[in-house]
Design a protein around this motif. Structure first.
Motif: not given
Length: 208
Positions: A147-148, A163-165, A168-173
């Motif tokens: 995310c960073q 706002d949901d960055a 999004v990052s967790e879904a991709l991970t």
């Protein structure tokens, strides 16, 4: 009372035996054993120790798998960490497709190497809350670092991160975790998995 040098030697022996038991389990899993069929007798025999010695280090197989999970999560969080400039949360740096592919390729290669152990951990996590918490926590840690990097990329274009960055990052991970778990055990070549995941991440994050 043992002196400090004796105590240190004893601690090293104990740590070495514990490591032998973990390494023996990895070898058995690599050879095709599953968590369901793997016995304490098998592990003890492979490690060349007695069952009593096994129980001196682990209460049962599940506790041993917890220790393996901690090892693998340590690898996962290191493998998912980008180079320092990209990991700076205050930096606004554009991502390149090459950088994305490099990170994905590192994770896929490491997963392929560790696949039997990781598959066993994921299998046990389905019904063991302690291992599930460990595994979910490790994935979340990787997602926070990602995310960073993504936020830095979005800001580099003069915009703001959504706002949901983190979501999004967790879904991709999790997508990468599930893809590696399912696809690397089948007919799909690792290079194809790397290409597909790179394309999806780049499209979602907006990397040319």
């Amino acid at each position: 009372m043992p002196d400090s040098s004796q105590a240190r030697a004893g601690a090293r022996r104990r740590a070495g035996t514990r490591r032998d038991l973990l390494d023996a389990t990895v070898r058995l899993l690599d050879a095709g054993a599953s968590h369901a069929t793997l016995s304490i007798a098998d592990i003890s025999r492979e490690a060349a120790v007695s069952r009593a010695t096994f129980y001196g280090h682990f209460r049962d197989r599940t506790e041993l798998i917890v220790a393996l999970a901690e090892d693998q999560i340590a690898w996962l969080t290191v493998a998912g960490r980008p180079a320092p400039p990209l990991a700076d949360p205050e930096a606004a740096r554009p991502l390149s497709r090459e950088a994305v592919r490099g990170s994905v390729a590192t994770l896929v290669a490491g997963w392929q190497e560790r696949r039997p152990v990781l598959s066993s951990i994921i299998e046990v996590a389905e019904h063991d809350a302690a291992i599930r918490r460990l595994w979910v926590g490790g994935i979340h840690e990787v997602a926070e670092v990602a995310c960073q990097v993504f936020v830095g990329h979005w800001r580099s274009g003069g915009g703001e991160a959504p706002d949901d960055a983190l979501v999004v990052s967790e879904a991709l991970t999790w997508m990468i975790e599930r893809s590696c778990h399912q696809m690397l055990s089948g007919r799909t070549e690792p290079e194809q998995v790397v290409d597909a995941l790179t394309e999806i991440v780049c499209r979602v994050v907006g990397v040319d």
